[in-house]
Enzyme design. Structure first.
Site, short mmCIF file in Angstrom:
data_model
loop_
_atom_site.label_atom_id
_atom_site.label_comp_id
_atom_site.label_asym_id
_atom_site.label_seq_id
_atom_site.Cartn_x
_atom_site.Cartn_y
_atom_site.Cartn_z
N LYS A 48 24.53 -17.38 23.79
CA LYS A 48 26.00 -17.96 23.72
C LYS A 48 26.64 -17.19 22.69
O LYS A 48 28.00 -17.11 22.63
CB LYS A 48 25.86 -19.24 22.99
CG LYS A 48 25.09 -20.37 24.08
CD LYS A 48 25.72 -20.24 25.52
CE LYS A 48 25.03 -21.13 26.50
NZ LYS A 48 23.23 -20.78 26.50
N TYR A 259 16.51 -31.65 33.35
CA TYR A 259 16.97 -31.07 32.36
C TYR A 259 16.05 -31.60 31.05
O TYR A 259 15.98 -32.71 30.71
CB TYR A 259 18.47 -31.21 31.77
CG TYR A 259 19.07 -30.69 30.84
CD1 TYR A 259 19.39 -29.08 30.84
CD2 TYR A 259 19.10 -31.25 29.64
CE1 TYR A 259 19.79 -28.44 29.85
CE2 TYR A 259 19.64 -30.41 28.47
CZ TYR A 259 20.01 -29.18 28.68
OH TYR A 259 20.42 -28.74 27.49
N TYR A 285 14.83 -24.04 28.19
CA TYR A 285 15.43 -23.02 29.12
C TYR A 285 14.18 -21.90 29.43
O TYR A 285 13.78 -21.75 30.52
CB TYR A 285 16.55 -22.46 28.56
CG TYR A 285 17.83 -23.28 28.33
CD1 TYR A 285 18.91 -23.29 29.46
CD2 TYR A 285 18.03 -24.06 27.11
CE1 TYR A 285 19.76 -24.40 28.98
CE2 TYR A 285 19.10 -24.82 27.10
CZ TYR A 285 19.89 -24.94 27.78
OH TYR A 285 20.99 -25.86 27.71
C1 LIG Z 1 22.60 -21.78 27.51
C2 LIG Z 1 21.46 -21.23 27.76
C3 LIG Z 1 20.96 -20.65 29.00
C4 LIG Z 1 21.83 -20.76 30.30
O1 LIG Z 1 22.68 -19.69 30.13
P1 LIG Z 1 24.06 -20.13 31.04
O2 LIG Z 1 24.99 -18.75 31.02
O3 LIG Z 1 24.85 -21.26 30.32
O4 LIG Z 1 23.72 -20.34 32.62
C5 LIG Z 1 19.60 -20.22 28.95
N1 LIG Z 1 18.81 -20.15 27.83
C6 LIG Z 1 19.27 -20.69 26.64
C7 LIG Z 1 18.13 -20.61 25.60
C8 LIG Z 1 20.60 -21.14 26.43
O5 LIG Z 1 20.81 -21.73 25.50
#
Ligand SMILES: *Cc1c(COP(=O)(O)O)cnc(C)c1O
Length: 329
Positions: A48, A259, A285
């Site tokens: 991000k 999720y 993630y």
């Molecule tokens: C937000 C996030 C993602 C996904 O990225 P997007 O661009 O939102 O699809 C993947 N890994 C982590 C650790 C994240 O915080």
């Protein structure tokens, strides 16, 4: 790529690109490389940060004094937004799913340390409550700027076109080519940006997003959302491409129970990566995405002769909040 969008400097780039030779050997697998966007430097890092460099610059350009965004209680996006807002002197409001826990942990703990205003939204973890908050803050004389869920708009995607370019020069310097780039995909801008970058450099490489969420984005199925974001971003930077659903690789085989629900797949991936490479993945993630990559290697979908880049998108601060699910010894 032509655009003249303003950019705030929030992270330290380029992030490292390294080879994971011990993990490759352990899996009898392909060469595995890793792009270390867990090391972007802002607020313990993550993907991000790249998006926020454009989004925060846009907020400042529009005269905002306050930013609002939304996410799950352990949102990495919210934590990096909190850090970015603090560093730029903006007030930060987070609309988080669920209820206030007895004790804050992981990302939420950091949100609090950054001095954010936290609004609990129950089942609404994707920002459904934001319009009402905008009204309230505006009535108080604030100038709020709304950052979309996950920072996934064209600004966020452009940041990942640039990230691709950054990776490309590292790749060339290392004299390797990648058959696949694998990463966790959940709000779409990472995916859209990497797809677009791959197209611009005309590389013969598969951009494989591992879907980590069963949901949709803004009532649009997630796959359609990514393709349309890739197209609107291409337009914004005057790149003459039109993507269709056929161009998208979104692997939904590993969403498991949904999720943030940790299973054997995530636990094994976290343990293997930590114990063979010393690198921390996150439970929601990157643990799921690495679990997917490991499964694709074991089932022959990715071959030993391939060269894979795993894009580490961050998230390790959430590990502590999942202590009960991560009894790895
Ligand atoms: C937000 C996030 C993602 C996904 O990225 P997007 O661009 O939102 O699809 C993947 N890994 C982590 C650790 C994240 O915080």
């Amino acid at each position: 790529m032509t655009h003249n969008l303003p950019k705030a400097s929030l992270g330290y780039f380029p992030t490292p690109l390294i080879e994971l030779s011990r993990l490759s050997a352990k899996l009898n697998g392909p060469k595995i490389y890793m792009k270390r966007d867990d090391n972007t430097g802002l607020a313990l890092g993550g993907n991000k940060t790249r998006k926020l460099e454009y989004i925060m610059a846009d907020a400042l350009a529009k005269g905002a004094d306050t930013v609002i965004t939304a996410g799950a209680i352990q949102s990495n996006h919210c934590r990096q937004t909190a850090g970015a807002a603090a560093s730029l002197g903006l007030e930060c409001h987070l609309v988080l799913g669920g209820q206030a826990p007895k004790q804050a942990q992981g990302n939420l703990l950091l949100d609090q340390i950054y001095g954010c205003h936290i609004h609990w939204a129950g089942a609404n973890r994707k920002g459904e409550d934001i319009p009402a908050l905008v009204e309230q803050l505006t009535a108080k004389g604030k100038k709020p700027y709304v950052i979309p869920y996950g920072g996934s708009n064209e600004h966020g995607a452009i940041a990942f076109v640039e990230a691709y370019k950054e990776m490309e020069s590292q790749r060339e310097a290392m004299d390797v080519t990648f058959s696949h780039i694998v990463f966790a995909s959940s709000s779409g801008a990472t995916h859209a940006g990497l797809m677009l970058g791959n197209k611009m450099f005309d590389n013969d490489c598969q951009i494989v997003g591992i879907n980590i969420d069963k949901g949709e984005m803004d009532k649009v199925p997630f796959d359609e959302h990514i393709v349309s974001l890739a197209n609107s971003t291409a337009q914004l930077i005057a790149a003459d491409y039109q993507f269709t659903a056929d161009d998208l690789i979104l692997n939904s085989d590993y969403v498991g129970d949904g999720y943030g629900v940790i299973g054997v797949l995530e636990k094994e991936a976290i343990a293997l990566t930590a114990q063979n490479e010393g690198i921390l993945l996150d439970p929601v993630y990157t643990g799921r995405a690495m679990g997917g990559l490991i499964d694709m290697i074991r089932t022959g979908q990715i071959k030993a002769t391939d060269n894979v880049l795993f894009w580490h998108t961050g998230g390790a601060p959430a590990l502590f909040a999942y202590a009960d699910d991560l009894d790895i010894r």
